[in-house]
Write a protein that holds these residues in place. Structure first.
Motif, PDB file in Angstrom:
ATOM      1  N   GLY A  92       0.818  -1.198   0.000  1.00 35.83           N
ATOM      2  CA  GLY A  92       0.000   0.000   0.000  1.00 35.83           C
ATOM      3  C   GLY A  92       0.854   1.251   0.000  1.00 35.83           C
ATOM      4  O   GLY A  92       2.092   1.190  -0.019  1.00 35.83           O
ATOM      5  N   PRO A  93       0.236   2.421   0.046  1.00 38.35           N
ATOM      6  CA  PRO A  93       0.993   3.675   0.043  1.00 38.35           C
ATOM      7  C   PRO A  93       1.968   3.808   1.210  1.00 38.35           C
ATOM      8  O   PRO A  93       2.997   4.476   1.078  1.00 38.35           O
ATOM      9  N   ASP A  94       1.643   3.150   2.338  1.00 40.26           N
ATOM     10  CA  ASP A  94       2.535   3.204   3.497  1.00 40.26           C
ATOM     11  C   ASP A  94       3.574   2.092   3.475  1.00 40.26           C
ATOM     12  O   ASP A  94       4.285   1.887   4.451  1.00 40.26           O
ATOM     13  N   ARG A  95       3.670   1.360   2.375  1.00 38.68           N
ATOM     14  CA  ARG A  95       4.631   0.276   2.150  1.00 38.68           C
ATOM     15  C   ARG A  95       4.288  -0.976   2.947  1.00 38.68           C
ATOM     16  O   ARG A  95       5.088  -1.912   2.990  1.00 38.68           O
ATOM     17  N   ARG A  96       3.130  -0.994   3.599  1.00 33.62           N
ATOM     18  CA  ARG A  96       2.720  -2.197   4.289  1.00 33.62           C
ATOM     19  C   ARG A  96       2.158  -3.209   3.301  1.00 33.62           C
ATOM     20  O   ARG A  96       1.584  -2.848   2.274  1.00 33.62           O
ATOM     21  N   VAL A  97       2.316  -4.494   3.632  1.00 30.16           N
ATOM     22  CA  VAL A  97       1.850  -5.561   2.743  1.00 30.16           C
ATOM     23  C   VAL A  97       0.331  -5.638   2.780  1.00 30.16           C
ATOM     24  O   VAL A  97      -0.275  -5.812   3.854  1.00 30.16           O
ATOM     25  N   LEU A  98      -0.283  -5.509   1.614  1.00 30.39           N
ATOM     26  CA  LEU A  98      -1.727  -5.694   1.495  1.00 30.39           C
ATOM     27  C   LEU A  98      -2.068  -7.162   1.305  1.00 30.39           C
ATOM     28  O   LEU A  98      -3.025  -7.679   1.880  1.00 30.39           O
ATOM     29  N   ILE A  99      -1.296  -7.804   0.475  1.00 26.82           N
ATOM     30  CA  ILE A  99      -1.501  -9.225   0.206  1.00 26.82           C
ATOM     31  C   ILE A  99      -0.171  -9.821  -0.225  1.00 26.82           C
ATOM     32  O   ILE A  99       0.617  -9.168  -0.935  1.00 26.82           O
ATOM     33  N   GLU A 100       0.109 -11.009   0.247  1.00 27.49           N
ATOM     34  CA  GLU A 100       1.367 -11.684  -0.075  1.00 27.49           C
ATOM     35  C   GLU A 100       1.034 -13.021  -0.724  1.00 27.49           C
ATOM     36  O   GLU A 100       0.173 -13.760  -0.237  1.00 27.49           O
ATOM     37  N   LEU A 101       1.706 -13.315  -1.803  1.00 21.56           N
ATOM     38  CA  LEU A 101       1.392 -14.503  -2.591  1.00 21.56           C
ATOM     39  C   LEU A 101       2.597 -15.428  -2.653  1.00 21.56           C
ATOM     40  O   LEU A 101       3.665 -15.039  -3.147  1.00 21.56           O
ATOM     41  N   GLY A 102       2.434 -16.642  -2.166  1.00 21.28           N
ATOM     42  CA  GLY A 102       3.446 -17.657  -2.397  1.00 21.28           C
ATOM     43  C   GLY A 102       3.318 -18.165  -3.815  1.00 21.28           C
ATOM     44  O   GLY A 102       2.206 -18.273  -4.355  1.00 21.28           O
ATOM     45  N   LEU A 103       4.430 -18.472  -4.451  1.00 15.69           N
ATOM     46  CA  LEU A 103       4.398 -18.861  -5.858  1.00 15.69           C
ATOM     47  C   LEU A 103       4.255 -20.361  -6.055  1.00 15.69           C
ATOM     48  O   LEU A 103       4.213 -20.837  -7.186  1.00 15.69           O
ATOM     49  N   GLY A 104       4.210 -21.136  -4.978  1.00 12.10           N
ATOM     50  CA  GLY A 104       4.007 -22.568  -5.119  1.00 12.10           C
ATOM     51  C   GLY A 104       5.276 -23.294  -5.526  1.00 12.10           C
ATOM     52  O   GLY A 104       6.349 -22.705  -5.653  1.00 12.10           O
ATOM     53  N   GLU A 105       5.142 -24.595  -5.715  1.00 13.28           N
ATOM     54  CA  GLU A 105       6.263 -25.440  -6.087  1.00 13.28           C
ATOM     55  C   GLU A 105       6.211 -25.757  -7.575  1.00 13.28           C
ATOM     56  O   GLU A 105       5.143 -25.960  -8.148  1.00 13.28           O
ATOM     57  N   SER A 106       7.364 -25.819  -8.185  1.00  9.35           N
ATOM     58  CA  SER A 106       7.452 -26.137  -9.599  1.00  9.35           C
ATOM     59  C   SER A 106       7.661 -27.632  -9.792  1.00  9.35           C
ATOM     60  O   SER A 106       8.356 -28.275  -9.010  1.00  9.35           O
ATOM     61  N   GLU A 107       7.056 -28.173 -10.836  1.00  8.88           N
ATOM     62  CA  GLU A 107       7.301 -29.559 -11.222  1.00  8.88           C
ATOM     63  C   GLU A 107       8.365 -29.665 -12.314  1.00  8.88           C
ATOM     64  O   GLU A 107       8.621 -30.745 -12.828  1.00  8.88           O
ATOM     65  N   LEU A 108       8.996 -28.530 -12.639  1.00  9.15           N
ATOM     66  CA  LEU A 108       9.918 -28.522 -13.765  1.00  9.15           C
ATOM     67  C   LEU A 108      11.384 -28.580 -13.345  1.00  9.15           C
ATOM     68  O   LEU A 108      12.277 -28.478 -14.183  1.00  9.15           O
ATOM     69  N   GLY A 109      11.647 -28.730 -12.053  1.00 10.08           N
ATOM     70  CA  GLY A 109      13.022 -28.878 -11.594  1.00 10.08           C
ATOM     71  C   GLY A 109      13.795 -27.588 -11.501  1.00 10.08           C
ATOM     72  O   GLY A 109      15.024 -27.606 -11.384  1.00 10.08           O
ATOM     73  N   THR A 110      13.114 -26.460 -11.533  1.00 11.16           N
ATOM     74  CA  THR A 110      13.746 -25.141 -11.436  1.00 11.16           C
ATOM     75  C   THR A 110      12.935 -24.305 -10.453  1.00 11.16           C
ATOM     76  O   THR A 110      11.809 -24.652 -10.107  1.00 11.16           O
ATOM     77  N   PRO A 111      13.471 -23.158 -10.012  1.00 13.08           N
ATOM     78  CA  PRO A 111      12.643 -22.238  -9.230  1.00 13.08           C
ATOM     79  C   PRO A 111      11.423 -21.792 -10.038  1.00 13.08           C
ATOM     80  O   PRO A 111      11.454 -21.762 -11.274  1.00 13.08           O
ATOM     81  N   VAL A 112      10.357 -21.442  -9.335  1.00 10.29           N
ATOM     82  CA  VAL A 112       9.161 -20.952 -10.014  1.00 10.29           C
ATOM     83  C   VAL A 112       9.443 -19.633 -10.727  1.00 10.29           C
ATOM     84  O   VAL A 112       8.941 -19.384 -11.821  1.00 10.29           O
ATOM     85  N   ALA A 113      10.278 -18.797 -10.122  1.00  9.17           N
ATOM     86  CA  ALA A 113      10.627 -17.509 -10.715  1.00  9.17           C
ATOM     87  C   ALA A 113      12.007 -17.102 -10.212  1.00  9.17           C
ATOM     88  O   ALA A 113      12.421 -17.494  -9.120  1.00  9.17           O
ATOM     89  N   ALA A 114      12.706 -16.324 -11.012  1.00  8.07           N
ATOM     90  CA  ALA A 114      14.041 -15.864 -10.624  1.00  8.07           C
ATOM     91  C   ALA A 114      14.358 -14.577 -11.366  1.00  8.07           C
ATOM     92  O   ALA A 114      13.836 -14.315 -12.461  1.00  8.07           O
ATOM     93  N   PHE A 115      15.215 -13.777 -10.752  1.00  9.34           N
ATOM     94  CA  PHE A 115      15.713 -12.552 -11.370  1.00  9.34           C
ATOM     95  C   PHE A 115      17.169 -12.771 -11.761  1.00  9.34           C
ATOM     96  O   PHE A 115      17.932 -13.415 -11.024  1.00  9.34           O
ATOM     97  N   PHE A 116      17.554 -12.241 -12.905  1.00  6.88           N
ATOM     98  CA  PHE A 116      18.886 -12.502 -13.439  1.00  6.88           C
ATOM     99  C   PHE A 116      19.518 -11.217 -13.944  1.00  6.88           C
ATOM    100  O   PHE A 116      18.845 -10.193 -14.107  1.00  6.88           O
ATOM    101  N   HIS A 117      20.827 -11.293 -14.207  1.00  6.83           N
ATOM    102  CA  HIS A 117      21.571 -10.145 -14.728  1.00  6.83           C
ATOM    103  C   HIS A 117      21.767 -10.381 -16.220  1.00  6.83           C
ATOM    104  O   HIS A 117      22.561 -11.235 -16.629  1.00  6.83           O
ATOM    105  N   GLN A 118      21.032  -9.630 -17.039  1.00  7.63           N
ATOM    106  CA  GLN A 118      21.006  -9.909 -18.468  1.00  7.63           C
ATOM    107  C   GLN A 118      22.369  -9.807 -19.149  1.00  7.63           C
ATOM    108  O   GLN A 118      22.716 -10.679 -19.951  1.00  7.63           O
TER     109      GLN A 118
END
Length: 534
Positions: A81-107
């Motif tokens: 929210g505007p005060d930086r408090r968490v409104l809703i938090e979402l777990g991304l679940g487990e992947s069946e593909l043998g990798t993280p569900v999501a990741a950030f990388f350095h292009q």
């Protein structure tokens, strides 16, 4: 390479999509050329996020064996929210593909590693510092009226006066694609005028108070914040009357950063102002020239699927080109590329636009109602635990109507843990190749094949596997193909149907072509809808 050499495929554009496509084609054994006007990868990060499917694709490419060790994995996301408090938090679940569900990388690091890997592929040649100035098919100009059945090579003219010849050309040269322009193909859709400011910083340690990707629902200034390897990224929506140039200058950036972090504790490495697009090429193939990545489509960033869509293009296109070049399938298989990918891109673009409408709202009343709805949902009995724990995550699936009518057709193959006969614990992908796979549920999928089916399998160098439940290896110890135990039952569940169909046909891009009965017959190896041969 002489002027008379005819490449199997020429890829125009050596960005991430072109590089991945070239790597995949090179591993198929094709002769591939790469052309790009720039001599080095772009030195600053642009795309930052990847999902489970694209991570699975990348870790198998040359030069990227340790890629997962260099990404910032993400198991959840949040809305603030505007005060930086968490409104809703979402777990991304487990992947069946043998990798993280999501990741950030350095292009930039990713591109350098991938280019080093491509340099080890003997069939790939690179022409950097060169631009394409013309395309001709069968001696005639390539345009929107070109025949889709042109048989001769495409002649590609470069800005130094040289020419390259290729059986197929793929334009991976970005949203302003010169290749698409030479084809005379329209790029329809919308360009949005709302500017956003992107700021990337380096930090000595990750920012502990900003551990997740987060949307900021603040009608005063909507924003996005996300961790990256070695740093952090913010994206702020610029407001009416603000000068984008001044906002991107040091004073403007420091003022925005100050609300989140001490500007003196970080080092700004990139600032950029961008607007976004929702566009798609009217055609993705003209004769022997195809489009992929941003040359075929571009979408808003709010779903994080812009680069991912292009990488999926490369995966879907590479094996089809390999089959067409090898004489294993007709050119109609290349038409199935657009038919398969276009609906997925359209759906992702629509999703990004919906998210963008929520994120970008500056209407105080609408923003307040949206935030209240999120808080209510997050505190509903049982919902909070389910959301934060990560709901069951379905495996990716191709759009309905394009994968064929066989049972399980269109689902991506999971990548579970397996035990081999000698007791090793591996992933399914450790056994797969760049070709077709036949998986038998408790049987040898090649047993009893008719001669034509055997020829189909042999010409494609398809591999065969038998999969059983834990403890079942003794019962199949006499099969002629490798046998493995599915330790978690993931693969066996994916191949279960109401009818006894014990053989899975798996495409080179890891998508299921469907389940069939045993023994394998020639009629099982053609598309029952009659659209194209598998």
């Amino acid at each position: 390479m002489t002027d008379d050499t005819v490449l199997d495929v020429l890829v125009v554009g050596y960005g991430p999509v072109g590089a991945v496509l070239a790597a995949l084609l090179g591993r198929h054994g094709l002769s591939v050329g790469l052309v790009d006007p720039q001599k080095e990868p772009f030195p600053l990060p642009r795309a930052v996020g990847l999902d489970e499917e694209t991570l699975r694709l990348l870790v198998g490419l040359p030069g990227l064996a340790g890629f997962l060790d260099r990404v910032h994995t993400s198991g959840r996301s949040a809305v603030l929210g505007p005060d930086r408090r968490v409104l809703i938090e979402l777990g991304l679940g487990e992947s069946e593909l043998g990798t993280p569900v999501a990741a950030f990388f350095h292009q930039p690091s990713f591109e350098r590693d991938l280019r080093a890997g491509i340099a080890t592929l003997p069939g790939v040649t690179v022409h950097l510092g060169r631009s394409v100035t013309g395309l001709r098919q069968d001696g005639g100009p390539t345009g929107a009226d070109a025949s889709d059945t042109q048989a001769g090579p495409v002649i590609v003219e470069l800005d130094d006066g040289s020419r390259l010849r290729a059986r197929w050309v793929v334009g991976c040269d970005g949203a302003s694609s010169p290749v698409r322009g030479m084809l005379g193909v329209d790029y329809t859709g919308s360009t949005f005028t709302q500017p956003w400011l992107v700021v990337d910083v380096e930090t000595p340690t990750p920012l502990a108070h900003l551990p997740y990707f987060s949307f900021v629902c603040d009608p005063r200034r909507p924003a996005v914040t996300m961790p990256m390897p070695g740093g952090h990224r913010w994206e702020w929506m610029l407001l009416p009357g603000e000068d984008p140039v001044r906002m991107a200058e040091t004073d403007g950036v420091r003022a925005l950063l100050r609300e989140w972090v001490d500007p003196d504790a970080v080092r700004v490495v990139r600032t950029a102002v961008y607007t976004f697009h929702a566009r798609m090429a009217a055609r993705w193939r003209v004769g022997r020239v195809l489009l992929a990545g941003d040359a075929a489509h571009s979408m808003p960033p709010f779903a994080g699927q812009g680069l991912g869509a292009g990488l999926r293009d490369a995966a879907a296109l590479s094996w089809r080109l390999a089959e067409a070049v090898g004489g294993l399938a007709g050119e109609e298989l290349l038409d199935a590329y657009e038919r398969e990918r276009r609906p997925h891109v359209a759906a992702m673009t629509s999703a990004a636009l919906r998210v963008g409408r929520v994120v970008q709202t500056t209407n105080p009343r609408l923003s307040r109602l949206t935030r209240a709805a999120m808080v209510t949902l997050d505190h509903a009995p049982g919902v909070r635990h389910a959301l934060r724990g990560g709901v069951a995550r379905p495996r990716p699936r191709l759009p309905r109507g394009v994968a064929g009518t066989r049972p399980a057709a269109g689902w991506i193959l999971p990548n579970p843990r397996l035990r081999t006969l000698d007791g090793r614990i591996i992933r399914l992908d450790d056994l797969l190749t760049d070709g077709w796979t036949l998986i038998g549920r408790g049987i040898d999928p090649t047993a009893g094949m008719d001669p034509a089916a055997r020829d189909w399998v042999d010409r494609r160098a398809a591999i065969a596997l038998t999969v059983v439940a834990p403890g079942g290896l003794r019962a199949v110890s006499d099969v002629s193909c490798p046998a493995v135990e599915d330790l978690d039952g993931t693969l066996l569940r994916a191949l279960r149907t109401r009818r006894p169909l014990p053989i899975a046909l798996v495409r080179p891009d890891r998508y299921l072509a469907g389940l069939v009965a045993a023994p394998l017959r020639t009629t099982d190896l053609s598309d029952p809808a009659g659209r194209a041969q598998l």
